[in-house]
Design a protein around this motif. Structure first.
Motif, PDB file in Angstrom:
ATOM      1  N   CYS A  12      39.501  42.408  28.822  1.00 23.72           N
ATOM      2  CA  CYS A  12      39.994  42.641  30.183  1.00 23.72           C
ATOM      3  C   CYS A  12      41.376  42.032  30.393  1.00 23.72           C
ATOM      4  CB  CYS A  12      39.025  42.035  31.192  1.00 23.72           C
ATOM      5  SG  CYS A  12      37.448  42.873  31.221  1.00 23.72           S
ATOM      6  N   CYS A  13      42.222  42.825  31.000  1.00 20.63           N
ATOM      7  CA  CYS A  13      43.568  42.367  31.334  1.00 20.63           C
ATOM      8  C   CYS A  13      43.483  41.347  32.478  1.00 20.63           C
ATOM      9  CB  CYS A  13      44.407  43.580  31.725  1.00 20.63           C
ATOM     10  SG  CYS A  13      45.805  43.197  32.779  1.00 20.63           S
ATOM     11  N   HIS A  14      44.232  40.282  32.367  1.00 20.02           N
ATOM     12  CA  HIS A  14      44.221  39.204  33.361  1.00 20.02           C
ATOM     13  C   HIS A  14      44.617  39.706  34.757  1.00 20.02           C
ATOM     14  CE1 HIS A  14      45.227  35.402  35.284  1.00 20.02           C
ATOM     15  NE2 HIS A  14      46.417  35.882  35.539  1.00 20.02           N
ATOM     16  N   TYR A  15      45.522  40.684  34.778  1.00 21.78           N
ATOM     17  CA  TYR A  15      46.092  41.111  36.063  1.00 21.78           C
ATOM     18  C   TYR A  15      45.271  42.166  36.803  1.00 21.78           C
ATOM     19  CZ  TYR A  15      50.038  38.382  34.665  1.00 21.78           C
ATOM     20  OH  TYR A  15      50.822  37.331  34.273  1.00 21.78           O
ATOM     21  N   CYS A  16      44.273  42.728  36.121  1.00 26.09           N
ATOM     22  CA  CYS A  16      43.494  43.753  36.825  1.00 26.09           C
ATOM     23  C   CYS A  16      41.995  43.576  36.615  1.00 26.09           C
ATOM     24  CB  CYS A  16      43.950  45.144  36.403  1.00 26.09           C
ATOM     25  SG  CYS A  16      43.816  45.405  34.630  1.00 26.09           S
ATOM     26  N   ALA A  17      41.504  44.007  35.454  1.00 24.25           N
ATOM     27  CA  ALA A  17      40.054  44.018  35.251  1.00 24.25           C
ATOM     28  C   ALA A  17      39.451  42.629  35.379  1.00 24.25           C
ATOM     29  CB  ALA A  17      39.732  44.613  33.887  1.00 24.25           C
ATOM     30  N   TYR A  18      40.167  41.613  34.913  1.00 25.78           N
ATOM     31  CA  TYR A  18      39.617  40.256  35.014  1.00 25.78           C
ATOM     32  C   TYR A  18      39.501  39.850  36.483  1.00 25.78           C
ATOM     33  CZ  TYR A  18      38.456  35.584  33.426  1.00 25.78           C
ATOM     34  OH  TYR A  18      37.798  34.418  33.170  1.00 25.78           O
ATOM     35  N   ASP A  22      36.132  39.135  38.816  1.00 17.29           N
ATOM     36  CA  ASP A  22      36.045  38.016  39.754  1.00 17.29           C
ATOM     37  C   ASP A  22      35.609  38.505  41.128  1.00 17.29           C
ATOM     38  OD1 ASP A  22      36.368  35.455  39.087  1.00 17.29           O
ATOM     39  OD2 ASP A  22      38.476  35.280  39.681  1.00 17.29           O
ATOM     40  N   LEU A  23      36.241  39.590  41.539  1.00 15.55           N
ATOM     41  CA  LEU A  23      35.945  40.153  42.857  1.00 15.55           C
ATOM     42  C   LEU A  23      34.503  40.650  42.914  1.00 15.55           C
ATOM     43  CD1 LEU A  23      37.024  40.964  45.640  1.00 15.55           C
ATOM     44  CD2 LEU A  23      37.757  43.128  44.653  1.00 15.55           C
ATOM     45  N   ALA A  24      34.078  41.282  41.811  1.00 12.18           N
ATOM     46  CA  ALA A  24      32.698  41.773  41.762  1.00 12.18           C
ATOM     47  C   ALA A  24      31.742  40.602  41.972  1.00 12.18           C
ATOM     48  CB  ALA A  24      32.431  42.464  40.426  1.00 12.18           C
ATOM     49  N   GLY A  25      32.093  39.464  41.376  1.00 12.16           N
ATOM     50  CA  GLY A  25      31.276  38.258  41.536  1.00 12.16           C
ATOM     51  C   GLY A  25      31.280  37.779  42.981  1.00 12.16           C
ATOM     52  N   SER A  26      32.485  37.709  43.584  1.00  9.59           N
ATOM     53  CA  SER A  26      32.603  37.249  44.981  1.00  9.59           C
ATOM     54  C   SER A  26      31.845  38.166  45.916  1.00  9.59           C
ATOM     55  CB  SER A  26      34.072  37.214  45.403  1.00  9.59           C
ATOM     56  OG  SER A  26      34.815  36.458  44.486  1.00  9.59           O
ATOM     57  N   MET A  27      31.827  39.450  45.563  1.00  4.81           N
ATOM     58  CA  MET A  27      31.139  40.424  46.417  1.00  4.81           C
ATOM     59  C   MET A  27      29.632  40.446  46.136  1.00  4.81           C
ATOM     60  SD  MET A  27      33.844  43.582  46.197  1.00  4.81           S
ATOM     61  CE  MET A  27      33.051  44.690  47.347  1.00  4.81           C
ATOM     62  N   ARG A  28      29.237  39.615  45.214  1.00  2.00           N
ATOM     63  CA  ARG A  28      27.816  39.517  44.805  1.00  2.00           C
ATOM     64  C   ARG A  28      27.266  40.868  44.343  1.00  2.00           C
ATOM     65  NH1 ARG A  28      27.381  34.525  45.362  1.00  2.00           N
ATOM     66  NH2 ARG A  28      27.971  33.379  47.223  1.00  2.00           N
ATOM     67  N   LEU A  29      28.092  41.565  43.578  1.00  6.59           N
ATOM     68  CA  LEU A  29      27.638  42.849  43.017  1.00  6.59           C
ATOM     69  C   LEU A  29      26.910  42.568  41.707  1.00  6.59           C
ATOM     70  CD1 LEU A  29      30.914  44.919  43.509  1.00  6.59           C
ATOM     71  CD2 LEU A  29      28.831  45.084  44.865  1.00  6.59           C
ATOM     72  N   ASN A  30      25.866  43.312  41.483  1.00  9.16           N
ATOM     73  CA  ASN A  30      25.140  43.156  40.221  1.00  9.16           C
ATOM     74  C   ASN A  30      25.725  44.062  39.157  1.00  9.16           C
ATOM     75  OD1 ASN A  30      23.129  41.252  40.698  1.00  9.16           O
ATOM     76  ND2 ASN A  30      21.941  42.747  41.882  1.00  9.16           N
ATOM     77  N   SER A 108      42.178  48.421  39.063  1.00 10.96           N
ATOM     78  CA  SER A 108      43.050  47.400  39.637  1.00 10.96           C
ATOM     79  C   SER A 108      42.217  46.172  39.984  1.00 10.96           C
ATOM     80  CB  SER A 108      43.739  47.937  40.887  1.00 10.96           C
ATOM     81  OG  SER A 108      42.855  47.861  41.977  1.00 10.96           O
ATOM     82  N   ALA A 109      42.910  45.072  40.308  1.00 14.28           N
ATOM     83  CA  ALA A 109      42.209  43.829  40.620  1.00 14.28           C
ATOM     84  C   ALA A 109      41.379  43.958  41.901  1.00 14.28           C
ATOM     85  CB  ALA A 109      43.211  42.688  40.750  1.00 14.28           C
ATOM     86  N   ALA A 110      41.696  44.981  42.701  1.00 14.68           N
ATOM     87  CA  ALA A 110      40.966  45.168  43.963  1.00 14.68           C
ATOM     88  C   ALA A 110      39.708  46.002  43.773  1.00 14.68           C
ATOM     89  CB  ALA A 110      41.880  45.855  44.980  1.00 14.68           C
ATOM     90  N   MET A 111      39.447  46.418  42.525  1.00 15.72           N
ATOM     91  CA  MET A 111      38.334  47.347  42.298  1.00 15.72           C
ATOM     92  C   MET A 111      37.098  46.644  41.729  1.00 15.72           C
ATOM     93  SD  MET A 111      40.787  50.402  40.970  1.00 15.72           S
ATOM     94  CE  MET A 111      39.729  51.800  40.816  1.00 15.72           C
ATOM     95  N   GLY A 112      36.614  45.669  42.449  1.00 22.99           N
ATOM     96  CA  GLY A 112      35.398  44.952  42.044  1.00 22.99           C
ATOM     97  C   GLY A 112      34.217  45.894  41.847  1.00 22.99           C
TER      98      GLY A 112
END
Lengths: 146, 222
Positions: A12-18, A22-30, A108-112
């Motif tokens: 995973c690229c640091h600037y997007c997928a990573y 992180d966002l997926a985790g914050s959003m509590r997505l499984n 993108s990084a916004a795509m959790g």
């Protein structure tokens, strides 16, 4: 027989997928725990050797996740990476592995939610394909069965 | 540079049949530049071979090594400690490199991993084209710096043939007519008088027709 749980390496690229992970985790997505994320400064850091080594060590699937096209932090890293991943499909085919075991995704990084979706879909795909012939854990079992 | 293309994987695997420990030896020269035989290519091929053999339950041990050049005795000597320990060496150098290795290490089988294809250059990264056929008698001064031997499909010396259409060669519409390129260039250079000079029949003895060639610098001989 216990269900096959694939080992999947996600570069995973640091600037997007990573960031998306992180966002997926914050959003509590499984998403499946089969994914092993390896953070890279850019998806363009990936060379065929990275992916082949992962398979050699027993990964059942590998994917590379880079930024949306045109959004690379390093201008064209993701555009360099994608054809490399497609080239690895050919290399895997030569070895006798299914080319579907490797893929490239843009996000993108916004795509959790998208990160979680890709993780789910890819895990499902690899489960359908079954264990890699190089996955020692499952190979031992199939050898015994034979 | 010498451009090489990797042989089909199946062919390589066939060569290695029966061997348990091999060295995959890369070359740091031309084939590194054309991305087929350098350190990275060695890693990729070794990984593929290990996987293919592992998959079939017939594992193989591979020593990955790359030397500066395989066409120079001093670099070929650098692997002398490794070669006796392996069943075979798979060389990723051009044909010259493979032969230098084979001549130096007579007791170990040497296999080529590449098909040596041509002498050329890179138009861009990963895109290589032929520019020279090493005919041994350079004619570029008369032809505007564009080689009629390498660029004309028929290696004609005095103008295009009837197969030249709209600047393209009859063998393939994507191939430029070498003589069209030469004419355009001579015109640009205002050297059309050179086109009028008839080039004499080529002496192909300086090319491969004279047998294996040598080049010796007397002042370096001891």
């Amino acid at each position: 027989m216990e269900e096959f749980e694939p080992i999947i390496v996600a570069f995973c690229c640091h600037y997007c997928a990573y960031g998306a992970a992180d966002l997926a985790g914050s959003m509590r997505l499984n998403y499946p725990t089969n994914i092993r994320v390896i953070r890279l400064p850019c998806s363009g850091k990936v060379t065929p050797v990275f992916i082949l080594r992962a398979f050699e060590k027993g990964a059942d699937g590998v994917y590379v996740a880079g930024c949306m096209e045109g959004d690379c932090h390093f201008i064209h890293g993701n555009l360099v990476s994608k054809p490399r991943v497609l080239y690895v499909k050919k290399l895997l085919q030569e070895v006798g592995l299914e080319p579907e075991r490797v893929d490239f995704f843009n996000m993108s990084a916004a795509m959790g939610p998208r990160f979680a979706e890709v993780a789910r879909e890819f895990t499902e795909r690899i489960k359908q394909l079954g264990p890699s012939p190089l996955n020692k854990k499952y190979r031992k079992k199939s050898d015994q069965a034979a | 540079m010498v451009v090489g293309e990797r042989k089909p994987f199946e062919e390589i695997m066939k060569m290695l049949e029966g061997h348990k420990k091999v060295m995959v030896l890369g070359c740091g020269g031309c084939v590194t530049v054309c991305l087929t035989g350098g350190q990275d290519a060695v890693r990729v091929l070794s990984s593929q071979i290990r996987m293919a053999r592992d998959k079939d339950g017939n594992p193989i041990e591979i020593i990955e090594k790359t030397v500066e050049r395989q066409c120079d005795p001093e670099y070929v000597d650098q692997v002398q400690e490794i070669v006796p320990d392996v069943d075979a060496v798979l060389s990723m150098a051009c044909g010259a490199g493979v032969q230098f290795m084979a001549e130096r290490y007579t007791k170990t089988p040497l296999y080529p991993a590449l098909n040596t294809t041509f002498v050329g250059g890179s138009v861009k990264e990963g895109y290589y084209v032929e520019r020279c056929q090493t005919c041994g008698e350079c004619k570029l001064a008369y032809t505007g710096g564009i080689c009629p031997i390498a660029r004309c499909s028929k290696s004609l010396l005095n103008g295009p043939c009837g197969g030249s259409t709209k600047g393209k060669c009859e063998i393939d519409p994507n191939v430029d007519c070498g003589w069209q390129l030469i004419l355009d260039r001579l015109r640009d250079l205002d050297q059309m008088d050179r086109y009028e000079q008839i080039l004499e029949i080529a002496d192909w003895r300086t090319s491969r027709d004279g047998g294996p060639r040598k080049m010796i610098r007397e002042d370096f001989q001891r």
